[in-house]
Design a protein around this motif. Sequence first.
Motif, PDB file in Angstrom:
ATOM      1  N   TYR A   1      27.786 124.805 -32.850  1.00 43.90           N
ATOM      2  CA  TYR A   1      26.877 123.718 -33.216  1.00 43.90           C
ATOM      3  C   TYR A   1      26.627 122.817 -32.002  1.00 43.90           C
ATOM      4  CZ  TYR A   1      24.795 120.267 -36.412  1.00 43.90           C
ATOM      5  OH  TYR A   1      23.933 119.419 -37.056  1.00 43.90           O
ATOM      6  N   ALA A   2      27.702 122.536 -31.254  1.00 41.29           N
ATOM      7  CA  ALA A   2      27.567 121.699 -30.056  1.00 41.29           C
ATOM      8  C   ALA A   2      26.764 122.413 -28.977  1.00 41.29           C
ATOM      9  CB  ALA A   2      28.952 121.338 -29.531  1.00 41.29           C
ATOM     10  N   ASP A   3      27.039 123.696 -28.775  1.00 40.60           N
ATOM     11  CA  ASP A   3      26.366 124.457 -27.717  1.00 40.60           C
ATOM     12  C   ASP A   3      24.868 124.603 -27.959  1.00 40.60           C
ATOM     13  OD1 ASP A   3      28.719 124.834 -26.335  1.00 40.60           O
ATOM     14  OD2 ASP A   3      29.067 126.851 -27.114  1.00 40.60           O
ATOM     15  N   THR A   4      24.478 124.632 -29.226  1.00 40.32           N
ATOM     16  CA  THR A   4      23.073 124.867 -29.558  1.00 40.32           C
ATOM     17  C   THR A   4      22.323 123.597 -29.952  1.00 40.32           C
ATOM     18  OG1 THR A   4      23.613 125.309 -31.880  1.00 40.32           O
ATOM     19  CG2 THR A   4      23.603 127.199 -30.373  1.00 40.32           C
ATOM     20  N   GLY A   5      22.988 122.465 -29.844  1.00 44.25           N
ATOM     21  CA  GLY A   5      22.332 121.230 -30.268  1.00 44.25           C
ATOM     22  C   GLY A   5      22.037 121.215 -31.753  1.00 44.25           C
ATOM     23  N   GLY A   6      22.860 121.928 -32.514  1.00 45.49           N
ATOM     24  CA  GLY A   6      22.711 121.958 -33.962  1.00 45.49           C
ATOM     25  C   GLY A   6      21.733 122.982 -34.478  1.00 45.49           C
ATOM     26  N   GLU A   7      21.142 123.779 -33.573  1.00 47.25           N
ATOM     27  CA  GLU A   7      20.172 124.803 -33.999  1.00 47.25           C
ATOM     28  C   GLU A   7      20.887 126.145 -34.146  1.00 47.25           C
ATOM     29  OE1 GLU A   7      16.609 124.941 -31.682  1.00 47.25           O
ATOM     30  OE2 GLU A   7      16.666 122.796 -31.272  1.00 47.25           O
ATOM     31  N   MET A   8      21.412 126.377 -35.329  1.00 46.43           N
ATOM     32  CA  MET A   8      22.267 127.546 -35.562  1.00 46.43           C
ATOM     33  C   MET A   8      21.460 128.769 -35.990  1.00 46.43           C
ATOM     34  SD  MET A   8      25.414 126.649 -34.858  1.00 46.43           S
ATOM     35  CE  MET A   8      26.548 127.616 -35.844  1.00 46.43           C
ATOM     36  N   GLU A   9      20.471 129.111 -35.176  1.00 45.35           N
ATOM     37  CA  GLU A   9      19.708 130.335 -35.380  1.00 45.35           C
ATOM     38  C   GLU A   9      20.178 131.376 -34.373  1.00 45.35           C
ATOM     39  OE1 GLU A   9      17.643 130.727 -37.849  1.00 45.35           O
ATOM     40  OE2 GLU A   9      17.811 128.648 -38.510  1.00 45.35           O
ATOM     41  N   SER A  10      20.037 132.643 -34.722  1.00 45.31           N
ATOM     42  CA  SER A  10      20.562 133.706 -33.864  1.00 45.31           C
ATOM     43  C   SER A  10      20.043 133.617 -32.436  1.00 45.31           C
ATOM     44  CB  SER A  10      20.226 135.078 -34.457  1.00 45.31           C
ATOM     45  OG  SER A  10      20.925 135.293 -35.649  1.00 45.31           O
ATOM     46  N   GLU A  11      18.737 133.402 -32.275  1.00 44.67           N
ATOM     47  CA  GLU A  11      18.167 133.377 -30.923  1.00 44.67           C
ATOM     48  C   GLU A  11      18.693 132.199 -30.115  1.00 44.67           C
ATOM     49  OE1 GLU A  11      14.146 133.949 -30.078  1.00 44.67           O
ATOM     50  OE2 GLU A  11      13.985 135.864 -31.122  1.00 44.67           O
ATOM     51  N   THR A  12      18.881 131.053 -30.758  1.00 47.83           N
ATOM     52  CA  THR A  12      19.393 129.880 -30.056  1.00 47.83           C
ATOM     53  C   THR A  12      20.842 130.098 -29.647  1.00 47.83           C
ATOM     54  OG1 THR A  12      17.963 128.546 -31.474  1.00 47.83           O
ATOM     55  CG2 THR A  12      19.589 127.377 -30.161  1.00 47.83           C
ATOM     56  N   VAL A  13      21.625 130.712 -30.524  1.00 44.65           N
ATOM     57  CA  VAL A  13      23.022 131.014 -30.217  1.00 44.65           C
ATOM     58  C   VAL A  13      23.101 131.997 -29.061  1.00 44.65           C
ATOM     59  CG1 VAL A  13      25.109 132.110 -31.122  1.00 44.65           C
ATOM     60  CG2 VAL A  13      23.856 130.475 -32.540  1.00 44.65           C
ATOM     61  N   LEU A  14      22.272 133.025 -29.088  1.00 43.26           N
ATOM     62  CA  LEU A  14      22.253 134.001 -28.006  1.00 43.26           C
ATOM     63  C   LEU A  14      21.827 133.362 -26.683  1.00 43.26           C
ATOM     64  CD1 LEU A  14      20.682 137.051 -29.861  1.00 43.26           C
ATOM     65  CD2 LEU A  14      22.984 136.970 -28.880  1.00 43.26           C
TER      66      LEU A  14
ATOM     67  N   ALA B   1      22.219 130.247 -25.735  1.00 42.25           N
ATOM     68  CA  ALA B   1      23.325 129.425 -25.238  1.00 42.25           C
ATOM     69  C   ALA B   1      24.407 130.297 -24.625  1.00 42.25           C
ATOM     70  CB  ALA B   1      23.900 128.577 -26.374  1.00 42.25           C
ATOM     71  N   ALA B   2      24.699 131.433 -25.261  1.00 46.85           N
ATOM     72  CA  ALA B   2      25.700 132.354 -24.723  1.00 46.85           C
ATOM     73  C   ALA B   2      25.245 132.926 -23.385  1.00 46.85           C
ATOM     74  CB  ALA B   2      25.964 133.480 -25.724  1.00 46.85           C
ATOM     75  N   ALA B   3      23.958 133.271 -23.288  1.00 48.33           N
ATOM     76  CA  ALA B   3      23.420 133.823 -22.043  1.00 48.33           C
ATOM     77  C   ALA B   3      23.514 132.802 -20.909  1.00 48.33           C
ATOM     78  CB  ALA B   3      21.979 134.261 -22.249  1.00 48.33           C
ATOM     79  N   THR B   4      23.213 131.551 -21.209  1.00 42.57           N
ATOM     80  CA  THR B   4      23.311 130.496 -20.195  1.00 42.57           C
ATOM     81  C   THR B   4      24.736 130.391 -19.665  1.00 42.57           C
ATOM     82  OG1 THR B   4      21.427 129.189 -20.958  1.00 42.57           O
ATOM     83  CG2 THR B   4      23.201 127.993 -19.850  1.00 42.57           C
ATOM     84  N   ALA B   5      25.712 130.435 -20.569  1.00 41.64           N
ATOM     85  CA  ALA B   5      27.116 130.343 -20.154  1.00 41.64           C
ATOM     86  C   ALA B   5      27.496 131.510 -19.247  1.00 41.64           C
ATOM     87  CB  ALA B   5      28.014 130.315 -21.387  1.00 41.64           C
ATOM     88  N   GLU B   6      27.066 132.707 -19.595  1.00 40.89           N
ATOM     89  CA  GLU B   6      27.399 133.888 -18.787  1.00 40.89           C
ATOM     90  C   GLU B   6      26.724 133.831 -17.415  1.00 40.89           C
ATOM     91  OE1 GLU B   6      29.682 135.757 -19.772  1.00 40.89           O
ATOM     92  OE2 GLU B   6      29.743 135.458 -21.929  1.00 40.89           O
ATOM     93  N   HIS B   7      25.469 133.401 -17.394  1.00 36.28           N
ATOM     94  CA  HIS B   7      24.733 133.309 -16.124  1.00 36.28           C
ATOM     95  C   HIS B   7      25.447 132.390 -15.147  1.00 36.28           C
ATOM     96  CE1 HIS B   7      21.460 132.640 -13.264  1.00 36.28           C
ATOM     97  NE2 HIS B   7      21.699 131.352 -13.409  1.00 36.28           N
ATOM     98  N   HIS B   8      25.804 131.196 -15.602  1.00 35.80           N
ATOM     99  CA  HIS B   8      26.408 130.222 -14.695  1.00 35.80           C
ATOM    100  C   HIS B   8      27.825 130.626 -14.302  1.00 35.80           C
ATOM    101  CE1 HIS B   8      23.050 127.519 -14.585  1.00 35.80           C
ATOM    102  NE2 HIS B   8      23.007 127.421 -15.904  1.00 35.80           N
ATOM    103  N   ALA B   9      28.538 131.308 -15.193  1.00 32.59           N
ATOM    104  CA  ALA B   9      29.863 131.817 -14.821  1.00 32.59           C
ATOM    105  C   ALA B   9      29.732 132.833 -13.692  1.00 32.59           C
ATOM    106  CB  ALA B   9      30.553 132.440 -16.032  1.00 32.59           C
ATOM    107  N   ALA B  10      28.770 133.734 -13.807  1.00 33.41           N
ATOM    108  CA  ALA B  10      28.556 134.731 -12.763  1.00 33.41           C
ATOM    109  C   ALA B  10      28.212 134.068 -11.431  1.00 33.41           C
ATOM    110  CB  ALA B  10      27.441 135.695 -13.175  1.00 33.41           C
ATOM    111  N   GLU B  11      27.391 133.025 -11.466  1.00 31.04           N
ATOM    112  CA  GLU B  11      27.023 132.329 -10.237  1.00 31.04           C
ATOM    113  C   GLU B  11      28.247 131.678  -9.579  1.00 31.04           C
ATOM    114  OE1 GLU B  11      23.537 131.762  -8.907  1.00 31.04           O
ATOM    115  OE2 GLU B  11      23.663 133.683  -9.959  1.00 31.04           O
TER     116      GLU B  11
ATOM    117  N   ASP C   1      20.914 124.209 -18.339  1.00 29.07           N
ATOM    118  CA  ASP C   1      21.674 123.412 -17.374  1.00 29.07           C
ATOM    119  C   ASP C   1      23.064 124.004 -17.138  1.00 29.07           C
ATOM    120  OD1 ASP C   1      19.544 121.675 -17.251  1.00 29.07           O
ATOM    121  OD2 ASP C   1      20.392 120.259 -18.705  1.00 29.07           O
ATOM    122  N   VAL C   2      23.616 123.683 -15.983  1.00 27.63           N
ATOM    123  CA  VAL C   2      24.967 124.134 -15.650  1.00 27.63           C
ATOM    124  C   VAL C   2      25.963 123.462 -16.602  1.00 27.63           C
ATOM    125  CG1 VAL C   2      26.760 124.179 -13.878  1.00 27.63           C
ATOM    126  CG2 VAL C   2      24.349 124.422 -13.237  1.00 27.63           C
ATOM    127  N   PRO C   3      26.767 124.238 -17.330  1.00 28.26           N
ATOM    128  CA  PRO C   3      27.757 123.636 -18.225  1.00 28.26           C
ATOM    129  C   PRO C   3      28.774 122.804 -17.439  1.00 28.26           C
ATOM    130  CG  PRO C   3      27.466 125.977 -18.707  1.00 28.26           C
ATOM    131  CD  PRO C   3      26.766 125.709 -17.403  1.00 28.26           C
TER     132      PRO C   3
END
Length: 208
Positions: free
Chosen positions: A28-41, A43-53, A95-97
Motif C-alpha cells: 500500500y505504501a509502495d503504490t501510494g494506495g493504488e493496489m492494482e496489479s499494474e501499479t504493484v508491478l 513499483a516492483a520494477a522501479t525497486a529492481e531497476h534502482h537496485a541494479a544501478e 524515483d530512487v527509493p
Amino acid sequence: MNTDEFLDAVRDENQTALSRLGSSKSLYADTGGEMESETVLAAAATAEHHAAETYDAWADAETGAVADAFAETTDEERDHYETVVGRLDSHAPGDVPAIQAYLRDLDDTVERLGGFVGRTLAAEQSKTQLTGFFVGNADPQTASLFRGMGDDLDAQLERAGELLAAECGDDESCWERAIAAATGAIEAAYGEYTESLKSMGVNPKPVC
C-alpha cells in the motif's frame, strides 16, 4: 562473530522494522494506495531497476571477489527488472527509493556488504508480500515469478555472508560496522514506509 551470528544480530536489531516491511501495508505504501496489479508491478520494477544501478556502481568501485559478487548481483537484479517489466506494457522507473539512496552513500567495502545484507533482508519481506498479492489475485504465474526472485535473495545473503567473513575474520569492530550499515539500510526503507503511510493518513503501526 561469524556469518550466522551476524545475520541473527541484524534480524534481532531490526525485528520490528522488518516485520512491518513484511506486512500488507508495505505494498500500500509502495503504490501510494493504488493496489492494482499494474501499479504493484510498476513499483516492483522501479525497486529492481534502482537496485541494479546501485550494485553496478559498486561492482565498478570494488575489486576482486567483492566486485565479482556485486556484478553477479547486478545481473540478477536486471533479470528481475526485465521479468517484471515483461508483465507491463511499458515502464519508466520512478524515483530512487530511500534505501538505494542510503546505499549509494556507502563507500567502504564492509559497509557496502552490510548494506547489501540489509537491503536483501528488506527485499525478502517485499517479495513475500508480492507473492501473496498475486496469489490473492488468482495470478499464480506472476506469484511464482516473485517466489523465484526470493530464491535469488537467499543466494545473495549467502554470498554477502561469505564475503563479510573473509573481510572481517575475528575483528568484532568490523562486524559491528557491517551490522550498523545493514541496520541503516533497513531503517531507510522503514522510514520511507512510515512517511508514505502517514502522508495517506494511515497508521504505520499494526492495530491490536
